[in-house]
Design a protein around this motif. Structure first.
Motif, short mmCIF file in Angstrom:
data_model
loop_
_atom_site.label_atom_id
_atom_site.label_comp_id
_atom_site.label_asym_id
_atom_site.label_seq_id
_atom_site.Cartn_x
_atom_site.Cartn_y
_atom_site.Cartn_z
N LEU A 287 0.83 -1.19 0.00
CA LEU A 287 0.00 0.00 0.00
C LEU A 287 0.87 1.25 0.00
O LEU A 287 2.08 1.18 0.22
CB LEU A 287 -0.95 -0.04 1.19
CG LEU A 287 -1.90 -1.26 1.22
CD1 LEU A 287 -2.80 -1.21 2.44
CD2 LEU A 287 -2.72 -1.34 -0.07
N PRO A 288 0.29 2.41 -0.23
CA PRO A 288 1.10 3.63 -0.42
C PRO A 288 1.97 4.03 0.77
O PRO A 288 2.93 4.79 0.59
CB PRO A 288 0.04 4.70 -0.69
CG PRO A 288 -1.08 3.95 -1.34
CD PRO A 288 -1.12 2.65 -0.61
N ASP A 289 1.66 3.55 1.96
CA ASP A 289 2.52 3.88 3.11
C ASP A 289 3.63 2.85 3.31
O ASP A 289 4.40 2.94 4.27
CB ASP A 289 1.68 3.99 4.39
CG ASP A 289 1.00 2.68 4.76
OD1 ASP A 289 1.08 1.70 3.98
OD2 ASP A 289 0.35 2.63 5.83
N GLY A 290 3.70 1.85 2.41
CA GLY A 290 4.72 0.82 2.52
C GLY A 290 4.27 -0.43 3.25
O GLY A 290 5.00 -1.43 3.31
N SER A 291 3.07 -0.41 3.84
CA SER A 291 2.58 -1.60 4.54
C SER A 291 2.22 -2.68 3.53
O SER A 291 1.87 -2.40 2.39
CB SER A 291 1.37 -1.25 5.40
OG SER A 291 0.32 -0.73 4.60
N ILE A 292 2.34 -3.93 3.97
CA ILE A 292 2.10 -5.07 3.09
C ILE A 292 0.74 -5.69 3.43
O ILE A 292 0.48 -6.06 4.58
CB ILE A 292 3.20 -6.13 3.24
CG1 ILE A 292 4.56 -5.53 2.91
CG2 ILE A 292 2.92 -7.34 2.33
CD1 ILE A 292 5.73 -6.47 3.19
N MET A 293 -0.12 -5.79 2.43
CA MET A 293 -1.40 -6.48 2.58
C MET A 293 -1.20 -7.92 2.11
O MET A 293 -1.02 -8.18 0.93
CB MET A 293 -2.48 -5.79 1.76
CG MET A 293 -3.88 -6.35 2.00
SD MET A 293 -5.16 -5.52 1.02
CE MET A 293 -5.04 -6.43 -0.52
N ARG A 294 -1.22 -8.83 3.06
CA ARG A 294 -1.00 -10.25 2.76
C ARG A 294 -2.36 -10.95 2.74
O ARG A 294 -2.86 -11.41 3.76
CB ARG A 294 -0.06 -10.88 3.79
CG ARG A 294 1.28 -10.15 3.90
CD ARG A 294 2.20 -10.82 4.89
NE ARG A 294 3.37 -10.01 5.20
CZ ARG A 294 4.51 -10.03 4.52
NH1 ARG A 294 4.63 -10.83 3.48
NH2 ARG A 294 5.52 -9.26 4.89
N ASP A 295 -2.95 -11.00 1.58
CA ASP A 295 -4.31 -11.53 1.44
C ASP A 295 -4.38 -12.53 0.29
O ASP A 295 -5.30 -12.49 -0.53
CB ASP A 295 -5.29 -10.38 1.23
CG ASP A 295 -6.74 -10.79 1.47
OD1 ASP A 295 -6.97 -11.74 2.23
OD2 ASP A 295 -7.63 -10.16 0.88
N LEU A 296 -3.39 -13.43 0.24
CA LEU A 296 -3.33 -14.43 -0.84
C LEU A 296 -4.20 -15.64 -0.50
O LEU A 296 -3.75 -16.79 -0.53
CB LEU A 296 -1.88 -14.88 -1.06
CG LEU A 296 -0.98 -13.88 -1.78
CD1 LEU A 296 0.47 -14.38 -1.79
CD2 LEU A 296 -1.46 -13.67 -3.21
N LYS A 297 -5.44 -15.38 -0.20
CA LYS A 297 -6.35 -16.47 0.14
C LYS A 297 -6.73 -17.25 -1.11
O LYS A 297 -6.78 -16.70 -2.21
CB LYS A 297 -7.59 -15.93 0.83
CG LYS A 297 -7.29 -15.34 2.21
CD LYS A 297 -8.55 -14.75 2.84
CE LYS A 297 -8.23 -14.16 4.20
NZ LYS A 297 -9.41 -13.49 4.79
N ARG A 298 -7.00 -18.55 -0.90
CA ARG A 298 -7.39 -19.41 -2.02
C ARG A 298 -8.87 -19.79 -1.88
O ARG A 298 -9.27 -20.90 -2.22
CB ARG A 298 -6.52 -20.66 -2.04
CG ARG A 298 -5.03 -20.37 -1.89
CD ARG A 298 -4.15 -21.53 -2.27
NE ARG A 298 -4.43 -22.76 -1.59
CZ ARG A 298 -3.86 -23.15 -0.45
NH1 ARG A 298 -2.98 -22.36 0.15
NH2 ARG A 298 -4.15 -24.31 0.09
N LEU A 299 -9.67 -18.84 -1.43
CA LEU A 299 -11.07 -19.11 -1.10
C LEU A 299 -12.01 -18.58 -2.16
O LEU A 299 -11.80 -17.51 -2.72
CB LEU A 299 -11.42 -18.47 0.25
CG LEU A 299 -10.51 -18.83 1.43
CD1 LEU A 299 -10.92 -18.03 2.65
CD2 LEU A 299 -10.55 -20.32 1.71
N ARG A 300 -13.08 -19.33 -2.41
CA ARG A 300 -14.15 -18.85 -3.28
C ARG A 300 -15.15 -18.01 -2.49
O ARG A 300 -15.85 -17.17 -3.07
CB ARG A 300 -14.90 -20.03 -3.90
CG ARG A 300 -14.42 -20.44 -5.28
CD ARG A 300 -13.02 -20.96 -5.31
NE ARG A 300 -12.67 -21.47 -6.65
CZ ARG A 300 -11.51 -22.03 -6.94
NH1 ARG A 300 -10.57 -22.13 -6.01
NH2 ARG A 300 -11.27 -22.48 -8.15
#
Length: 470
Positions: free
Chosen positions: A174-187
Motif C-alpha cells: 500500500l502507499p505507506d509501505g505496509s504489506i497487505m497479505r491476502d493471498l487467500k485461495r477461497l471462493r
C-alpha cells in the motif's frame, strides 16, 4: 494545489535510501508504449526481488514524497505506465518478481508473483493439467501484475470473465509501505470490504500488486475453431445467440472481424495466409471447448447449418487441424499489428450493450463520413460487447493529415458510446490517455467516491500520479 505539484523528483538522495541491488539502468523501452505515440520520463528505476524490497522502496518514496510509476510488461495502450511531465518519478519494475510460488491442481489455484508473464502462468498451469484461461495477443510480454492492475479482458472473457474474475486473493504493498497479505485461495470470504477488487483495475494508483492467487480451470477435452462469413453485425449478434442456445457456456470466444482488417493485412503483411481469397465484409471467429465424449466438428457443423438456414451465415470454414486453428487465430491476433503499420488516426477500446452493437456500427460509419474521408476497422470481442473501433486515413493519405480532426473524432465516438449506455474504456483502462474522458463522462457520485478512496489510501499522491484521476 494538487498532490502532484508537491512531489519531488527521484534523485540520488532517494537512491541512497533504497535497498542495495534494486536499482537498474533506465532503458528507452522503459519510457515508451507499444505504438510509439507517448513517451515518459523517470529519475530512477527500481526492480525489487521480493515483497519486502517493494515495501522498502515504497516507504522510501513516501518519506521523500517521490512519485512511483509501476511498470509491468509495458504493453498498456493508455499511458498508465508512462509519466510524461511533472517531477521525474521512480519506475517500479516487477520484472525480477517472476516466481510461480505454488500450484494446487486439486483446488484449481495457482499463486503467481506479479512479474510472471501471462504465457509463463499459462504454461505453469498446463504443466499441472490445468488452464489459466486469460488469453490475449501480448501474453508473451504482459505480466500478471499489470493484467490485474488494468483488469485485462482478452478473447476468453465471454466464458471465463476478465482478470478480476480469475483472481481469488492479492498480496500488495500500500502507499505507506505496509504489506497487505491476502493471498487467500477461497471462493467465499465475506470478511468486510473487498480490497482485492479495489486494487484490481486501479492501475497502480492505490498500491502495488506483488502476487496473486489465480483461479484455474480444467481444460476442455476438445477445442474447435471456425470462421463463419456473416451478412452484417446484426446477423453476427443473432449467430451468437444461436450458439448460446445450442452450446451453452461451451462457447469460449466469439470474435467479430470486419473486412478492413484482412485488407490491411494484405497491404502490410502479404505473407500472412488469408482463409478467403477475397476478404468478406464481416465474419466471426468462434472457438468452442467441449467435455469428453462430444465432437467439436459435429457441434460446429450443426451450428453452421442452422445459421445458414436462418440466413445468419453465408460461408464458413471449420479448422481441420491444430495448425489450421492456429492460422485462424493468427488472422485475428495480427489485426493490431497491421493497424499499427497503417497508422490509426484515433483508436477506441469501447463496450456496448450487445443489442446496441449493430446500430452503433452503422451510425458510427455515417457520423464519421460527415467529418471526412476515413477508413474504419471495427473488430473485437463481440461475445462480451467489447469492440476495438479504430479510424484510419483514406487510402493514399497520411495520418498526419488528420491531426486537427483527431480530437473531434475521439469525442464523437465516445459520445455515441456513452449515449448508448456503453463504456469508452472496455479493457485497456484509463491510464493517462483517458483521464479527461472519465472527468467528462464519469458519474459524479462515483468520481467523488473514487477521489475519497484515493485520498484515504494515498494522501501524498505518490502512486502513479496523474493516472486514472486527474
Amino acid at each position: 494545489m494538487t498532490s502532484e505539484t508537491k512531489l519531488n523528483p527521484a534523485d540520488e538522495a532517494l537512491a541512497a535510501s533504497l535497498p542495495q541491488g534494486v536499482l537498474r539502468e533506465i532503458e528507452p523501452r522503459h519510457l515508451e508504449e507499444p505504438r510509439g505515440r507517448y513517451h515518459g520520463q523517470a529519475g530512477l528505476l527500481a526492480a525489487p526481488r521480493n515483497v519486502d524490497e517493494v515495501s522498502a522502496v515504497v516507504s522510501a518514496c513516501a518519506e521523500a514524497r517521490v512519485g512511483i510509476v509501476p511498470l509491468g510488461g509495458g504493453t498498456g495502450l493508455v499511458g498508465g505506465q508512462l509519466m510524461p511531465k511533472g517531477p521525474a518519478p521512480l519506475l517500479l519494475s516487477m520484472e525480477r518478481m517472476h516466481a510461480i510460488r505454488n500450484v494446487w491442481p486439486e483446488e484449481n489455484v495457482m499463486v503467481s508473483e506479479a512479474g510472471v508473464t501471462l504465457q509463463a502462468a499459462r504454461d505453469a498451469a498446463e504443466d499441472k493439467g490445468r488452464l489459466f484461461p486469460l488469453s490475449l495477443a501480448s501474453q508473451g510480454t504482459a505480466q500478471i501484475g499489470g493484467l490485474l492492475a488494468t483488469n485485462a479482458g482478452g478473447v476468453n472473457a465471454l466464458r471465463y470473465g476478465t482478470a478480476r474474475a480469475l483472481c481469488l486473493g492479492i498480496e500488495a504493498v500500500l502507499p505507506d509501505g505496509s504489506i497487505m497479505r491476502d493471498l487467500k485461495r477461497l471462493r467465499k470470504d465475506n470478511t468486510g470490504y473487498d480490497l482485492r477488487d479495489l486494487l484490481i483495475g486501479a492501475e497502480g494508483s492505490l498500491g502495488i500488486i506483488t502476487a496473486a492467487s489465480l483461479r484455474l480451470v480444467p481444460p476442455p477435452a476438445a477445442n474447435g475453431v471456425a470462421l463463419m462469413v456473416v451478412p452484417d453485425p446484426a446477423a453476427a449478434l443473432s449467430l451468437l445467440a444461436l450458439a448460446g442456445r445450442q452450446l451453452g457456456d461451451c462457447v469460449t470466444a466469439f470474435e467479430l472481424i470486419s473486412g478492413q482488417g484482412p485488407r490491411f493485412q494484405i497491404e502490410t503483411m502479404p505473407d500472412l495466409r488469408q482463409p478467403f481469397e477475397t476478404p468478406p465484409e464481416w465474419m466471426v471467429l468462434i472457438e468452442i471447448g467441449l467435455p469428453g465424449g462430444l465432437e467439436t466438428d459435429a457441434a460446429l457443423e450443426t451450428l453452421f447449418e442452422a445459421a445458414v438456414e436462418d440466413g445468419l451465415a453465408e460461408d464458413g470454414l471449420i479448422a481441420q487441424s491444430g495448425q489450421q486453428a492456429a492460422d485462424f487465430w493468427r488472422l485475428r491476433e495480427e489485426i493490431p499489428e497491421a493497424n499499427r503499420l497503417i497508422g490509426a488516426i484515433s483508436s477506441h477500446d469501447i463496450s456496448l450493450p450487445l443489442s446496441e452493437v449493430p446500430r452503433f456500427i452503422e451510425d458510427g460509419r455515417a457520423m464519421l463520413a460527415q467529418i471526412g474521408d476515413m477508413r474504419i476497422n471495427c473488430f473485437g470481442h463481440l461475445g462480451d460487447g467489447n469492440l476495438h473501433y479504430n479510424v484510419f486515413p483514406a487510402a493514399g493519405r497520411k495520418r498526419g493529415e488528420y491531426d486537427e480532426q483527431r480530437q473531434q473524432i475521439q469525442e464523437a465516438v465516445h459520445e455515441m458510446v456513452v449515449g448508448r449506455g456503453g463504456s469508452f474504456s472496455a479493457e485497456h483502462g484509463i491510464g493517462r490517455l483517458k483521464v479527461s474522458d472519465l472527468e467528462r463522462w464519469g458519474d459524479p457520485a462515483r468520481l467523488a467516491a473514487m477521489r475519497a478512496i484515493k485520498q484515504a489510501l494515498d494522501p501524498l499522491g505518490i502512486m502513479n500520479p496523474g493516472a486514472v484521476l486527474a
